[in-house]
Design a protein around this motif. Structure first.
Motif, short mmCIF file in Angstrom:
data_model
loop_
_atom_site.label_atom_id
_atom_site.label_comp_id
_atom_site.label_asym_id
_atom_site.label_seq_id
_atom_site.Cartn_x
_atom_site.Cartn_y
_atom_site.Cartn_z
N GLY A 86 0.77 -1.23 0.00
CA GLY A 86 0.00 0.00 0.00
C GLY A 86 0.80 1.28 0.00
O GLY A 86 0.39 2.28 -0.60
N LEU A 90 0.12 5.02 -1.86
CA LEU A 90 -0.53 5.93 -0.92
C LEU A 90 -0.45 7.36 -1.43
O LEU A 90 0.62 7.85 -1.76
N TYR A 112 -6.78 1.16 -0.97
CA TYR A 112 -5.66 1.13 -0.02
C TYR A 112 -6.23 0.83 1.36
O TYR A 112 -7.17 1.47 1.80
N SER A 114 -5.00 0.62 5.18
CA SER A 114 -3.90 0.91 6.10
C SER A 114 -3.74 -0.17 7.16
O SER A 114 -2.65 -0.36 7.70
N GLY A 119 -2.46 -2.71 -1.11
CA GLY A 119 -2.90 -1.74 -2.11
C GLY A 119 -3.34 -2.46 -3.37
O GLY A 119 -2.81 -3.52 -3.72
#
Length: 343
Positions: A86, A90, A112, A114, A119
């Motif tokens: 990811g 980002l 995405y 977290s 991702g």
């Protein structure tokens, strides 16, 4: 241009993987299976592409990740869906995919997450690449031989061995279970694919580490941490549909912490973050979160994520030997992410 190993080298790699698996008690391939497994590994390497990313102007993540990023991703869908780490995508403004035929294709960020570090990227033109099948990272045996493949102009493949599988807590408000740790290390790990001997994707490259061994291992093994692909299946439909995971909305403070001599020390505070606004400083030691003592990163992050994403978090800290109480108004991490105009 993707590195092309001659057929005999692929066979030697496969033999090495099979012999090591046998030594670890996980079984080995019969001679009749070698040709098919060699083809499976070649297909797996072909499914790995390069990614070139330019971040949105003013992206908060550029301070640590840079505004221009390069790494890899693995094609997992016949429609050009690419799985990557990811942090590469980002706050991305522009994404391009580099294939092994020297083709550069535009792409967009699909999602995405977290919480897992996963991702997703979608090619905006036909990739004409067979997707890699997904394996089960939880089924891997310790010391099992695997293959790491990266994409892009410096694409390469190499064997690796699974040294440990355990929970991992990152200094950047991150924690996952079942992370995969391999050796020998690869510097081009970002978004690289980790494959088992059948050519199935089992992990996505995240970090270089000084020690990839188990907690009780007396030897130090430099290596890489891979996000296990098992974390993808439960979230893939929602992540693809909405770009995020509603259940993974968590409180975010904007601090980097490390464990040091039994305490949790703040080493970085993100500019204009909730922690910055509240006055937290590098060098502060965090003792309690909302009254609960914390002595490890896992405990710190889990205590932070217990409540609502946006709330008042009470931190008991120690600064220059003196105890203090700091109130931080946390925010939803996803709300702080900059996106291209119109998205």
């Amino acid at each position: 241009m993707k590195l092309r190993l001659p057929s005999f080298a692929w066979l030697l790699l496969l033999l090495s993987m099979s012999c090591r698996a046998f030594a670890a008690g996980t079984g080995s391939a019969e001679p009749s299976d070698l040709a098919e497994r060699s083809r499976a590994l070649q297909r797996a390497a072909t499914a790995v592409v390069g990614l070139q990313v330019i971040a949105v102007e003013g992206a908060r993540s550029s301070a640590t990740l840079g505004s221009q990023r390069a790494g890899s991703g693995v094609v997992i869908g016949a429609d050009g869906l690419v799985l990557t780490i990811g942090y590469l995508v980002l706050e991305a403004e522009q994404v391009q995919i580099l294939t092994d035929h020297d083709r550069t294709l535009p792409a967009r960020v699909v999602g995405y997450d977290s919480a897992t570090g996963i991702g997703l990227v979608q090619a905006l033109a036909p990739l004409q690449i067979e997707p890699a099948p997904l394996g089960r990272s939880g089924a891997l045996a310790l010391r099992e031989a695997l293959m790491i493949a990266s994409g892009g102009e410096e694409a390469a493949v190499s064997p690796a061995w699974l040294m440990s599988r355990r929970a991992f807590s990152g200094y950047w408000e991150y924690h996952i279970n079942g992370a995969l740790f391999t050796t020998p290390p690869r510097r081009d790990h970002s978004g690289a694919g980790l494959f088992n001997g059948r050519g199935e994707l089992v992990g996505i490259g995240s970090l270089y580490l000084a020690d990839a061994g188990a907690a009780d291992d007396t030897d130090r093994w430099p290596g890489n941490m891979f996000v296990p692909v098992d974390l993808l299946a439960p979230i893939l439909p929602e992540l693809r549909r909405t770009g995020s995971i509603a259940a993974h909305r968590r409180a975010w403070l904007g601090i980097n912490c490390i464990e040091q001599n039994g305490t949790l020390r703040v080493v970085r505070v993100t500019d204009d973050s909730p922690a910055d606004v509240a006055g937290l400083q590098p060098g502060d030691s965090i003792l309690r979160v909302d009254g609960s003592e914390v002595h490890a990163l896992e405990a710190l992050w889990k205590a932070l994520w217990l409540g609502a994403a946006e709330r008042e978090v009470v931190l008991d800290i120690q600064r220059d030997g003196a105890a203090q109480t700091v109130k931080v108004f946390s925010v939803d991490r996803s709300a702080t992410i900059k996106r291209p105009q119109g998205i």
